[in-house]
Design a protein around this motif. Structure first.
Motif, PDB file in Angstrom:
ATOM      1  N   LEU A  38      50.066  59.647   6.698  1.00 33.09           N
ATOM      2  CA  LEU A  38      50.506  59.206   8.018  1.00 33.09           C
ATOM      3  C   LEU A  38      51.669  60.027   8.570  1.00 33.09           C
ATOM      4  O   LEU A  38      52.117  59.781   9.684  1.00 33.09           O
ATOM      5  CB  LEU A  38      50.904  57.730   7.967  1.00 33.09           C
ATOM      6  CG  LEU A  38      49.770  56.754   7.684  1.00 33.09           C
ATOM      7  CD1 LEU A  38      50.315  55.349   7.571  1.00 33.09           C
ATOM      8  CD2 LEU A  38      48.719  56.836   8.761  1.00 33.09           C
ATOM      9  N   LEU A  39      52.144  60.993   7.805  1.00 35.48           N
ATOM     10  CA  LEU A  39      53.287  61.794   8.232  1.00 35.48           C
ATOM     11  C   LEU A  39      52.989  62.558   9.513  1.00 35.48           C
ATOM     12  O   LEU A  39      53.850  62.661  10.392  1.00 35.48           O
ATOM     13  CB  LEU A  39      53.684  62.759   7.110  1.00 35.48           C
ATOM     14  CG  LEU A  39      54.962  63.554   7.326  1.00 35.48           C
ATOM     15  CD1 LEU A  39      56.146  62.606   7.424  1.00 35.48           C
ATOM     16  CD2 LEU A  39      55.164  64.531   6.189  1.00 35.48           C
ATOM     17  N   LEU A  40      51.790  63.074   9.655  1.00 31.51           N
ATOM     18  CA  LEU A  40      51.416  63.803  10.863  1.00 31.51           C
ATOM     19  C   LEU A  40      51.523  62.915  12.100  1.00 31.51           C
ATOM     20  O   LEU A  40      52.038  63.341  13.137  1.00 31.51           O
ATOM     21  CB  LEU A  40      50.001  64.357  10.727  1.00 31.51           C
ATOM     22  CG  LEU A  40      49.421  65.065  11.949  1.00 31.51           C
ATOM     23  CD1 LEU A  40      50.196  66.341  12.229  1.00 31.51           C
ATOM     24  CD2 LEU A  40      47.967  65.357  11.756  1.00 31.51           C
ATOM     25  N   VAL A  41      51.079  61.682  11.992  1.00 31.84           N
ATOM     26  CA  VAL A  41      51.136  60.765  13.124  1.00 31.84           C
ATOM     27  C   VAL A  41      52.582  60.425  13.471  1.00 31.84           C
ATOM     28  O   VAL A  41      52.971  60.428  14.643  1.00 31.84           O
ATOM     29  CB  VAL A  41      50.319  59.490  12.815  1.00 31.84           C
ATOM     30  CG1 VAL A  41      50.467  58.481  13.934  1.00 31.84           C
ATOM     31  CG2 VAL A  41      48.871  59.830  12.585  1.00 31.84           C
ATOM     32  N   VAL A  42      53.394  60.159  12.467  1.00 30.80           N
ATOM     33  CA  VAL A  42      54.793  59.799  12.706  1.00 30.80           C
ATOM     34  C   VAL A  42      55.551  60.960  13.343  1.00 30.80           C
ATOM     35  O   VAL A  42      56.286  60.772  14.325  1.00 30.80           O
ATOM     36  CB  VAL A  42      55.459  59.348  11.380  1.00 30.80           C
ATOM     37  CG1 VAL A  42      56.946  59.187  11.547  1.00 30.80           C
ATOM     38  CG2 VAL A  42      54.825  58.064  10.892  1.00 30.80           C
ATOM     39  N   ILE A  43      55.368  62.160  12.822  1.00 23.25           N
ATOM     40  CA  ILE A  43      56.049  63.326  13.393  1.00 23.25           C
ATOM     41  C   ILE A  43      55.548  63.589  14.807  1.00 23.25           C
ATOM     42  O   ILE A  43      56.325  63.937  15.690  1.00 23.25           O
ATOM     43  CB  ILE A  43      55.872  64.550  12.483  1.00 23.25           C
ATOM     44  CG1 ILE A  43      56.643  64.331  11.181  1.00 23.25           C
ATOM     45  CG2 ILE A  43      56.355  65.820  13.153  1.00 23.25           C
ATOM     46  CD1 ILE A  43      56.418  65.402  10.155  1.00 23.25           C
ATOM     47  N   GLY A  44      54.248  63.415  15.046  1.00 22.66           N
ATOM     48  CA  GLY A  44      53.706  63.586  16.391  1.00 22.66           C
ATOM     49  C   GLY A  44      54.292  62.603  17.385  1.00 22.66           C
ATOM     50  O   GLY A  44      54.597  62.963  18.531  1.00 22.66           O
ATOM     51  N   VAL A  45      54.485  61.360  16.978  1.00 22.69           N
ATOM     52  CA  VAL A  45      55.094  60.361  17.858  1.00 22.69           C
ATOM     53  C   VAL A  45      56.549  60.725  18.141  1.00 22.69           C
ATOM     54  O   VAL A  45      57.025  60.590  19.279  1.00 22.69           O
ATOM     55  CB  VAL A  45      54.969  58.953  17.231  1.00 22.69           C
ATOM     56  CG1 VAL A  45      55.833  57.947  17.952  1.00 22.69           C
ATOM     57  CG2 VAL A  45      53.517  58.513  17.237  1.00 22.69           C
TER      58      VAL A  45
END
Length: 165
Positions: A38-45
């Motif tokens: 989920l790191l990609l989603v969190v960094i994208g947000v």
């Protein structure tokens, strides 16, 4: 075919693959794996929120109640933030360089705009020009990041992991 008269129906030709517990793949080891996914989603947000903050600052609409320009363009900022996170996670440094350079100029122009705001009060043509230029650079950086993401995905598409069975 399975023998349904047995106490526990077992299909003979699949018993090695399906019924043998030693042949089953291991599950996720812990929550750290889930966090890594989920790191990609969190960094994208986070990147998207930063782009939205830059847009609000360029528009000078932090205190405006009825400004519709930045809220209407939030999907574009989300695309830019997710694209930036995607390119960084794929380590596509050449493709992200144009977008990051334009984003650097956007942040620099925002800093000059804030500095000019501290020096003057009332209408100011230079601040208007800085705001317009900041908005243009922000739009160009989002377009460059989205184009970089499409380019990377077209040349090196993301593949699913190899099945373990």
């Amino acid at each position: 075919m399975a023998d349904f008269t047995a106490a526990r129906p077992v299909e003979a030709e699949k018993s090695v693959v399906v019924h043998d517990r030693q042949a089953r793949p291991e599950g996720p080891s812990d929550r750290q794996d889930l966090g890594h996914m989920l790191l990609l989603v969190v960094i994208g947000v986070i990147f998207s929120a930063a782009l939205i903050a830059l847009a609000f600052q360029a528009r000078a609409s932090w205190t405006e109640v009825r400004d519709w320009v930045v809220p209407l363009t939030i999907p574009a900022y989300a695309i830019g933030g997710i694209s930036l996170a995607y390119l960084v996670s794929r380590r596509a440094w050449m493709e992200v360089s144009t977008g990051l350079t334009l984003l650097f100029f956007t942040v620099a122009l925002t800093g000059f705009n804030l500095w000019r705001a501290a020096l003057t009060t009332g209408p100011d043509g230079l601040r208007d020009n800085l705001s317009i230029t900041t908005g243009v650079f922000l739009g160009l950086s989002i377009a460059a990041l989205a184009a970089g993401m499409v380019w990377v995905e077209a040349r090196r598409p993301t593949r699913p992991p190899v099945p373990e069975l």
